[in-house]
Design a protein around this motif. Sequence first.
Motif, PDB file in Angstrom:
ATOM      1  N   ALA A   1      64.209  69.160  31.227  1.00  0.00           N
ATOM      2  CA  ALA A   1      64.456  70.423  31.175  1.00  0.00           C
ATOM      3  C   ALA A   1      65.177  70.939  32.538  1.00  0.00           C
ATOM      4  N   ARG A   2      64.352  71.107  33.543  1.00  0.00           N
ATOM      5  CA  ARG A   2      64.455  71.562  34.686  1.00  0.00           C
ATOM      6  C   ARG A   2      65.579  70.516  35.471  1.00  0.00           C
ATOM      7  N   ILE A   3      65.550  69.419  35.094  1.00  0.00           N
ATOM      8  CA  ILE A   3      66.782  68.419  35.686  1.00  0.00           C
ATOM      9  C   ILE A   3      68.073  68.823  35.130  1.00  0.00           C
ATOM     10  N   GLU A   4      67.972  68.992  34.059  1.00  0.00           N
ATOM     11  CA  GLU A   4      69.332  69.351  33.158  1.00  0.00           C
ATOM     12  C   GLU A   4      69.668  70.715  33.562  1.00  0.00           C
ATOM     13  N   ASP A   5      68.821  71.628  33.921  1.00  0.00           N
ATOM     14  CA  ASP A   5      69.580  72.892  34.437  1.00  0.00           C
ATOM     15  C   ASP A   5      69.963  72.906  35.521  1.00  0.00           C
ATOM     16  N   ASN A   6      69.248  72.058  36.568  1.00  0.00           N
ATOM     17  CA  ASN A   6      69.945  71.954  37.886  1.00  0.00           C
ATOM     18  C   ASN A   6      71.264  71.151  38.112  1.00  0.00           C
ATOM     19  N   PHE A   7      71.367  69.905  37.354  1.00  0.00           N
ATOM     20  CA  PHE A   7      72.283  69.060  37.601  1.00  0.00           C
ATOM     21  C   PHE A   7      73.088  68.905  36.245  1.00  0.00           C
ATOM     22  N   GLY A   8      72.942  69.725  35.215  1.00  0.00           N
ATOM     23  CA  GLY A   8      74.153  69.410  33.984  1.00  0.00           C
ATOM     24  C   GLY A   8      73.149  68.622  32.939  1.00  0.00           C
ATOM     25  N   PRO A   9      73.915  68.754  31.546  1.00  0.00           N
ATOM     26  CA  PRO A   9      73.107  68.393  30.506  1.00  0.00           C
ATOM     27  C   PRO A   9      72.980  66.686  30.450  1.00  0.00           C
ATOM     28  N   ASP A  10      73.879  66.069  31.151  1.00  0.00           N
ATOM     29  CA  ASP A  10      73.969  64.608  30.981  1.00  0.00           C
ATOM     30  C   ASP A  10      73.372  63.882  32.341  1.00  0.00           C
ATOM     31  N   ALA A  11      72.559  64.521  33.005  1.00  0.00           N
ATOM     32  CA  ALA A  11      72.052  64.246  34.575  1.00  0.00           C
ATOM     33  C   ALA A  11      71.208  63.093  34.494  1.00  0.00           C
ATOM     34  N   LEU A  12      70.587  62.854  33.106  1.00  0.00           N
ATOM     35  CA  LEU A  12      69.781  61.861  32.946  1.00  0.00           C
ATOM     36  C   LEU A  12      70.315  60.502  32.304  1.00  0.00           C
ATOM     37  N   ARG A  13      71.554  60.868  31.767  1.00  0.00           N
ATOM     38  CA  ARG A  13      72.070  59.652  31.134  1.00  0.00           C
ATOM     39  C   ARG A  13      72.902  58.811  31.732  1.00  0.00           C
ATOM     40  N   GLU A  14      72.807  57.412  31.574  1.00  0.00           N
ATOM     41  CA  GLU A  14      73.242  56.366  32.749  1.00  0.00           C
ATOM     42  C   GLU A  14      75.070  56.596  32.581  1.00  0.00           C
ATOM     43  N   ALA A  15      75.408  56.386  33.879  1.00  0.00           N
ATOM     44  CA  ALA A  15      76.868  56.731  34.045  1.00  0.00           C
ATOM     45  C   ALA A  15      77.366  55.354  33.562  1.00  0.00           C
ATOM     46  N   VAL A  16      78.752  55.459  32.951  1.00  0.00           N
ATOM     47  CA  VAL A  16      79.275  54.543  32.301  1.00  0.00           C
ATOM     48  C   VAL A  16      80.333  54.305  33.552  1.00  0.00           C
ATOM     49  N   PRO A  17      80.563  52.827  34.114  1.00  0.00           N
ATOM     50  CA  PRO A  17      81.700  52.738  35.307  1.00  0.00           C
ATOM     51  C   PRO A  17      82.863  52.539  34.637  1.00  0.00           C
ATOM     52  N   ALA A  18      83.928  52.868  35.180  1.00  0.00           N
ATOM     53  CA  ALA A  18      85.243  52.831  34.829  1.00  0.00           C
ATOM     54  C   ALA A  18      85.624  51.432  34.623  1.00  0.00           C
ATOM     55  N   PRO A  19      86.315  51.004  33.758  1.00  0.00           N
ATOM     56  CA  PRO A  19      86.962  49.827  33.443  1.00  0.00           C
ATOM     57  C   PRO A  19      87.673  49.199  34.839  1.00  0.00           C
ATOM     58  N   ARG A  20      87.304  47.857  35.058  1.00  0.00           N
ATOM     59  CA  ARG A  20      88.197  47.346  36.175  1.00  0.00           C
ATOM     60  C   ARG A  20      89.342  46.582  35.795  1.00  0.00           C
ATOM     61  N   ARG A  21      90.301  46.783  36.506  1.00  0.00           N
ATOM     62  CA  ARG A  21      91.584  46.099  36.355  1.00  0.00           C
ATOM     63  C   ARG A  21      91.626  44.653  36.884  1.00  0.00           C
ATOM     64  N   ARG A  22      91.579  43.669  36.243  1.00  0.00           N
ATOM     65  CA  ARG A  22      91.607  42.260  36.674  1.00  0.00           C
ATOM     66  C   ARG A  22      92.916  41.330  36.192  1.00  0.00           C
ATOM     67  N   TRP A  23      93.150  40.490  37.156  1.00  0.00           N
ATOM     68  CA  TRP A  23      94.453  39.883  36.871  1.00  0.00           C
ATOM     69  C   TRP A  23      94.353  38.642  35.608  1.00  0.00           C
ATOM     70  N   ARG A  24      92.986  38.342  35.667  1.00  0.00           N
ATOM     71  CA  ARG A  24      92.673  37.328  34.441  1.00  0.00           C
ATOM     72  C   ARG A  24      91.493  37.870  33.764  1.00  0.00           C
ATOM     73  N   LEU A  25      91.668  37.693  32.529  1.00  0.00           N
ATOM     74  CA  LEU A  25      90.524  38.473  31.628  1.00  0.00           C
ATOM     75  C   LEU A  25      89.622  37.394  31.488  1.00  0.00           C
ATOM     76  N   ARG A  26      88.327  37.901  31.728  1.00  0.00           N
ATOM     77  CA  ARG A  26      87.199  36.930  31.643  1.00  0.00           C
ATOM     78  C   ARG A  26      86.186  37.743  30.810  1.00  0.00           C
ATOM     79  N   ARG A  27      85.592  36.794  29.920  1.00  0.00           N
ATOM     80  CA  ARG A  27      84.627  37.144  29.407  1.00  0.00           C
ATOM     81  C   ARG A  27      83.103  37.500  29.895  1.00  0.00           C
ATOM     82  N   PRO A  28      82.387  38.512  29.522  1.00  0.00           N
ATOM     83  CA  PRO A  28      81.217  38.664  30.428  1.00  0.00           C
ATOM     84  C   PRO A  28      80.201  37.414  30.148  1.00  0.00           C
ATOM     85  N   VAL A  29      79.539  37.051  31.156  1.00  0.00           N
ATOM     86  CA  VAL A  29      78.713  36.006  31.162  1.00  0.00           C
ATOM     87  C   VAL A  29      77.758  35.800  29.945  1.00  0.00           C
ATOM     88  N   GLY A  30      77.154  36.719  29.448  1.00  0.00           N
ATOM     89  CA  GLY A  30      76.308  36.626  28.329  1.00  0.00           C
ATOM     90  C   GLY A  30      77.003  37.066  26.954  1.00  0.00           C
TER      91      GLY A  30
END
Length: 193
Positions: free
Chosen positions: A95-124
């Motif tokens: 509750a203190r962390i969310e009060d200070n930094f916002g309601p999603d402060a502990l939620r893992e950030a989702v990185p923006a999709p990267r543009r690639r020249w070739r489409l590659r499948r994830p390794v796994g």
Amino acid sequence: MMFERFTDRARAVVRSAVEQAQRDGRRPVGTEHLLLAVLADTDALASRVLTSAGVDADDLRARIRRHVGAGGIGLGEADAAALREIGIDLAAIVARIEDNFGPDALREAVPAPRRRWRLRRPVGGPFSPRSRKVLELALREALRLRHRHIGTEHLLLGVLREGGGLGAVVLTEAGVDLDDLRRRVELALRTAA
């Protein structure tokens, strides 16, 4: 890969786990998705064993949500209880962390999709390392039992044998003894044969 050994029902369970992970908006597929997909196939041997052991899908979903939701802190009830015993109130800290930094402060950030020249499948592929391990262990369980196929029961045995993924954690939190559940699956396989 080994998917040619999977029964049609086991393939459907794996597809269902992938779809569930996509609906949840989370990639990759975790052991919890595999477990819920096994449980959802009510006609399968593994699902019947889980149900007879007192496992409830709604209860597991709620436990999974507590692990991955609620700020994404990823601690189970046992961890929170252990922290309370030494005087640490986890809810107050969150509750203190969310009060200070916002309601999603502990939620893992989702990185923006990267543009690639070739489409590659994830390794796994769409699977987490733990769920890939579960699939590998399902094959090993089938070989150990001298089965030529991989069914939903082998997937469940893989989740149990891996033991460290969220699927096994929520089963343990629900009061299921993993070794007893393993014995029940093996007994059901022997009686079905």
